[in-house]
Motif scaffolding. Structure first.
Motif: not given
Lengths: 399, 399
Positions: A291-299
């Motif tokens: 989840m963190l990977r996806k979220e931080y990737h989006d940011r």
């Protein structure tokens, strides 16, 4: 009264990052400064449940514990490192520390006499530089390209300076956000073996990887356990407040570091160590990391879009493949250290690049964190920042 | 592979106490060795409730925090110190540390160049000695009687050695269990002022006081905030696992130590700091301390009774007025370091006195902890110990 401090305090300065944190926390500023994860994404329920489980194990859990750290957690960390290909360490080769910062500190404490040399990338993690310098080690920068250190320069400096250690952040480096190629990783290990030098591999960000298909093998996974110390932390993937990191390495060195740790603080908070153990068992940490990977990737992509449409002349950067930072070079007329105050006045903060350099500083560099702010704040803050830089250039201010 | 460690590791040895702990934890041994509180008396419910309260304050509480420590806790500690008469510190003069051990370490880090002199009692807290020596400070012992240091000897050594610091544990000292008189406390402060030397007052045990009517004024309470650093901990009165101590002192020194702490570990576990804050608000810590005083007093008396009826020739000791330890001198033919193995074989452990000495060691001394074991275990263990010493003397073993 005037106090007679030790000579080594010359090298102790409050880090720009930490001091900024203090100011910024008290103001309404969008901060791209600290290396902070987003607290809105913290697994609070999981952490709380893990503490409840720990309390259920009774009062004995709250007694003094071994300096080396909670044994079941060390075992679990070995299993987690094995998933990354790191097979050469047993739980006796692991020391639990108060964040990976303490691992860098304890290593330096047992390794460096004043004047001993350590080789690093340039720029590199500034709080590591502060530690090395506080032990009066001499830090020598090695030239790099976007794939890691230049092996010719490294070998030349290994010969010239007879260093004790090579310090590297090969996966999503801080501040430059680089990833070393596997060839560079193998080559640095071969050179370390040839010149009998240990490698300190600092890997706080390895789990924050954006492209699922790529494999970034830790240097420690290529070693037989003699030459590489590997450190990481739960601060970026779980929560910083627990201040729990670890270091794995050759047993002799870990044993010596444990003795240094005894003198330093006896042991790290053991309630948190037990809670993290329960968290890893009962909570799906790997799914949380996804989840963190996806979220931080989006940011990261949000920040990238703002950079792309900024139109700032002279801007250059490498698009991060993971980790928490963009490293920017802006127009050479801009001095990011001097411009920081204007940026904060405008409502946005960053870390000037200068303190990350070992050799000659580039005054027109800065580090931006994209993990702490939500996408809308990233857009807002980036627009402020672009305005500050544009204004400075328009006014012809050559700082 | 052979690793080139720093010269300072010569002074790093695993402490006898800690290594014993490791062995003893795995065996069925009655331990009078470690400086452990009794985990059966830990306020588990209070601690658990305090953590629940902390989790209620939300995710932000789990983010990175200031190096200096959780501000409301520092404020609360100032209030608690005021009750002891210590009025000269504000929250900005307080640094939260990973146990008071880290306070000793950080102080040493910012104060000692190799060869700098520190004066101490003799015997004194061995883990402090290890820290001073690991920074290559020269430790010079000052003569003492049962009331504290001898001021003539102290002044002579202040003149002769020009030390940077005087390290004292004036209330229930470790290992000797002494209490300094108020006259000695005032006198050491006057001498510190006269020779411009700071006093490091280590007070981990002050709260474990057996006689309610006596007052043991901290040296810090006599100072105006310029000459005394005062450190204490929650490890003895709440639980050790939280690893939370603090140091208060002249702002310049605390500020420098905070910078050293940044390099060392960024900050201590902040979840625990917040939980301790809530514990102090919501739980009657002072009543809990009353309970501990009574319970530990009873245990001390149990151990005392066993010593009185032991009939060991050459035995001497001072009856502790608080704290956690008896300090014994046994017959001069006995070497407690060599006898430890036999004692452990018999089923009881202690700490030999030798490593606590700075000057010439007395091999016939030992430290006994009476807080960790229940009264029946104290009786049982003391009878084993008396048997070991009696046997050694009967067999004419001159170790």
């Amino acid at each position: 009264m005037k106090y007679a401090f030790a000579k080594r305090v010359r090298h102790l300065q409050s880090s720009a990052v930490r001091d900024l944190l203090k100011i910024i926390n008290k103001q309404n500023v969008i901060s791209f400064a600290g290396g902070l994860p987003d607290d809105r994404l913290f697994p609070l329920d999981g952490v709380q449940a893990a503490f409840e489980k720990t309390f259920q194990s009774g009062k004995k859990a709250l007694q003094y514990q071994e300096t080396e750290g909670y044994a079941p957690l060390r075992e679990l960390l070995c299993d987690r490192m094995k998933v990354k290909g790191i097979n050469s360490y047993s739980p006796e080769d692991v020391l639990i520390t108060t964040g990976s910062q303490q691992a860098i500190d304890l290593f330096s404490r047992v390794f460096f006499n004043p004047g001993d040399v350590i080789l690093t990338e340039d720029p590199t993690y500034l709080a590591a530089l502060q530690v090395f310098e506080s032990y009066e080690a001499t830090v020598i920068p090695v030239l790099s390209d976007e794939n890691g250190m230049l092996m010719d320069d490294l070998e030349q400096k290994l010969k010239q300076y007879r260093p004790k250690c090579i310090y590297v952040v090969p996966t999503f480096s801080n501040p430059a956000g680089k990833v070393w190629t596997i060839e560079k990783r193998s080559a640095v290990l071969e050179l370390a073996k040839k010149y009998h030098v240990v490698i300190f591999e600092d890997d706080p960000y390895g789990d924050i990887q954006f492209n699922e298909d790529e494999v970034y093998t830790p240097i420690a996974a290529l070693d037989n356990g003699d030459y590489v110390l590997y450190t990481s932390t739960f601060s970026k993937t779980v929560v910083p407040a627990l201040r729990t990191g670890w270091i794995a390495g050759p047993h002799q060195i870990i044993r010596m570091m444990a003795q240094a740790k005894q003198a330093n603080d006896l042991h790290s908070n053991s309630l948190s160590q037990m809670a993290l153990y329960h968290l890893c068992l009962d909570f799906d940490l790997d799914q949380h990391i996804q989840m963190l990977r996806k979220e931080y990737h989006d940011r990261m992509k949000t920040m990238l879009a703002e950079l792309e449409r900024s139109g700032l002349p002279g801007l250059s950067y490498v698009v991060p493949k993971g980790g928490m930072f963009f490293w920017l070079e802006v127009h050479e007329s801009l001095d990011t250290t001097k411009l920081l105050q204007e940026a904060v006045k405008e409502g946005v903060a960053y870390v000037p690049g200068a303190p990350f350099f070992v050799g000659r500083s580039k005054q027109n560099t800065l580090r931006l964190n994209y993990t702490h702010s939500t996408p809308d704040k990233i857009e807002e803050g980036m627009q402020m920042l672009v305005k500050v830089f544009s204004n400075a250039m328009e006014k012809g201010k050559v700082y």
